[in-house]
Enzyme design. Structure first.
Site, short mmCIF file in Angstrom:
data_model
loop_
_atom_site.label_atom_id
_atom_site.label_comp_id
_atom_site.label_asym_id
_atom_site.label_seq_id
_atom_site.Cartn_x
_atom_site.Cartn_y
_atom_site.Cartn_z
N GLY A 55 6.16 -8.47 10.95
CA GLY A 55 5.05 -9.40 11.14
C GLY A 55 4.18 -9.42 9.90
O GLY A 55 4.26 -8.50 9.07
N GLN A 60 -3.54 -10.32 5.24
CA GLN A 60 -2.87 -9.34 4.37
C GLN A 60 -2.50 -9.90 3.01
O GLN A 60 -2.27 -9.14 2.07
CB GLN A 60 -1.61 -8.80 5.06
CG GLN A 60 -1.91 -7.94 6.27
CD GLN A 60 -0.64 -7.54 6.97
OE1 GLN A 60 -0.08 -8.31 7.73
NE2 GLN A 60 -0.16 -6.34 6.72
N CYS A 100 2.21 -0.35 9.10
CA CYS A 100 1.58 -1.57 8.60
C CYS A 100 1.88 -1.70 7.11
O CYS A 100 1.78 -0.72 6.37
CB CYS A 100 0.06 -1.50 8.81
SG CYS A 100 -0.81 -2.97 8.26
N LEU A 101 2.25 -2.89 6.71
CA LEU A 101 2.55 -3.11 5.28
C LEU A 101 1.30 -2.90 4.43
O LEU A 101 1.42 -2.65 3.23
CB LEU A 101 3.09 -4.53 5.08
CG LEU A 101 4.43 -4.82 5.78
CD1 LEU A 101 4.79 -6.29 5.67
CD2 LEU A 101 5.54 -3.94 5.19
N HIS A 142 -1.01 -6.52 16.90
CA HIS A 142 -1.29 -5.89 15.59
C HIS A 142 -1.72 -6.96 14.58
O HIS A 142 -2.71 -6.79 13.85
CB HIS A 142 -0.02 -5.14 15.14
CG HIS A 142 -0.05 -4.56 13.77
ND1 HIS A 142 0.00 -3.21 13.51
CD2 HIS A 142 -0.10 -5.16 12.54
CE1 HIS A 142 -0.02 -3.00 12.21
NE2 HIS A 142 -0.08 -4.17 11.59
N GLU A 143 -0.99 -8.09 14.56
CA GLU A 143 -1.32 -9.17 13.62
C GLU A 143 -2.66 -9.82 13.98
O GLU A 143 -3.45 -10.17 13.10
CB GLU A 143 -0.23 -10.25 13.60
CG GLU A 143 1.18 -9.78 13.31
CD GLU A 143 1.29 -8.82 12.15
OE1 GLU A 143 0.45 -8.87 11.23
OE2 GLU A 143 2.22 -8.00 12.15
N HIS A 146 -5.45 -7.94 12.57
CA HIS A 146 -5.68 -8.22 11.14
C HIS A 146 -6.62 -9.42 10.98
O HIS A 146 -7.48 -9.42 10.09
CB HIS A 146 -4.36 -8.55 10.43
CG HIS A 146 -3.56 -7.35 9.99
ND1 HIS A 146 -4.06 -6.40 9.13
CD2 HIS A 146 -2.28 -6.97 10.28
CE1 HIS A 146 -3.11 -5.48 8.90
NE2 HIS A 146 -2.03 -5.80 9.60
O1 GNR Z 1 6.48 -4.17 9.81
C1 GNR Z 1 5.69 -3.80 10.68
N1 GNR Z 1 6.12 -2.98 11.67
C2 GNR Z 1 5.39 -2.68 12.78
C3 GNR Z 1 5.84 -1.65 13.60
C4 GNR Z 1 5.16 -1.31 14.75
C5 GNR Z 1 4.03 -2.02 15.09
C6 GNR Z 1 3.55 -3.03 14.30
C7 GNR Z 1 4.23 -3.37 13.16
S1 GNR Z 1 3.67 -4.68 12.17
C8 GNR Z 1 4.28 -4.22 10.60
C9 GNR Z 1 4.05 -5.30 9.58
C10 GNR Z 1 2.56 -5.48 9.38
O2 GNR Z 1 1.88 -4.71 8.77
N2 GNR Z 1 2.02 -6.51 9.95
O3 GNR Z 1 0.68 -6.68 9.87
NI NI Z 2 -0.19 -4.76 9.58
#
Ligand code: GNR
Ligand code: NI
Length: 222
Positions: A55, A60, A100-101, A142-143, A146
């Site tokens: 995601g 980001q 999270c990236l 999660h997104e 952000h």
């Molecule tokens: O790549 C991602 N893996 C992930 C694994 C578990 C829960 C959420 C994520 S999102 C993350 C990519 C990211 O940072 N998206 O904002």
């Molecule tokens: Ni993230």
């Protein structure tokens, strides 16, 4: 429609990393879904798949609009685009080891709703609703965090968050710094000045005179 060769015009975008304060920006609603936004969506997919991640929120990549992309399939076969997403139903609780990236290298357990129903605009600007569960539901939540300037580390203890912050800041000091045209020119001028000083026999500072002629500025880094 995008012109022929549009895929070659896609670009990988730079992902902001914690504790960059820009990640704390609350995104604004998208008001027009146009070709420019669709070009950004293409760039976000390229950036996410390349990372690789499941995601990516516009926040980001330093675009503070309410837009996210996601694909939790193992073969890039289920791309989702959610514009102005709103959770209209949620139930159940699930705990996932999240990464999270924008917080590279760290994974911690986070509690989320197990099942959600989301309302959003698709890439054509059409209103849609979808249900999600499992990893897709976790990813969308999660997104959406952000887009509010929130990161998964905010669910951890202050101690854990600070430990992660300090380690990332320390790592960053060792990372190459992107050169802007200005910094490139300053670096060129500085190195010319330094060389001409050496040619004129006026030695640089003692720390710069090294017995190793090939690596006078090599520094051990761990
Ligand atoms: O790549 C991602 N893996 C992930 C694994 C578990 C829960 C959420 C994520 S999102 C993350 C990519 C990211 O940072 N998206 O904002
Ligand atoms: Ni993230």
């Amino acid at each position: 429609m995008r012109p022929a060769g549009a895929s070659e015009m896609m670009a990988k975008l730079k992902i902001l990393e914690f504790p960059d304060p820009r990640l704390r920006t609350r995104a604004s609603p998208v008001d027009v879904v146009d070709d420019e936004l669709r070009a950004l969506i293409g760039d976000m997919f390229e950036t996410m798949y390349d990372a690789p991640g499941i995601g990516l929120a516009a926040t980001q990549v330093d675009v503070h609009k309410r837009l996210l992309v996601a694909d939790v399939s193992p073969d890039k076969s289920e791309p989702h685009v959610l514009i102005n997403p709103e959770i209209i139903e949620k139930d159940g609780v699930t705990v996932t080891d999240e990464g999270c990236l924008s917080v590279p290298g760290y994974y911690e357990e986070v509690e989320r709703a197990e099942h959600i129903r989301v309302r959003f605009l698709d890439r054509n600007g059409e209103a849609q609703e979808m249900e999600a569960e499992g990893l897709l539901a976790v990813c969308i939540q999660h997104e959406m965090d952000h887009l509010e300037g929130k990161l998964f580390v905010d669910y951890l203890s202050e101690t854990k968050r600070q430990r992660i912050r300090k380690k990332l800041v320390k790592e960053r000091r060792h990372a190459p710094v992107a050169m802007t045209p200005g910094s490139y020119l300053r670096a060129r001028l500085a190195s010319r000045a330094h060389r001409s000083q050496r040619w004129s026999g006026r030695a640089a500072s003692p720390s710069r005179s090294s017995p190793n002629p090939t690596g006078p500025r090599a520094v051990a880094r761990n």
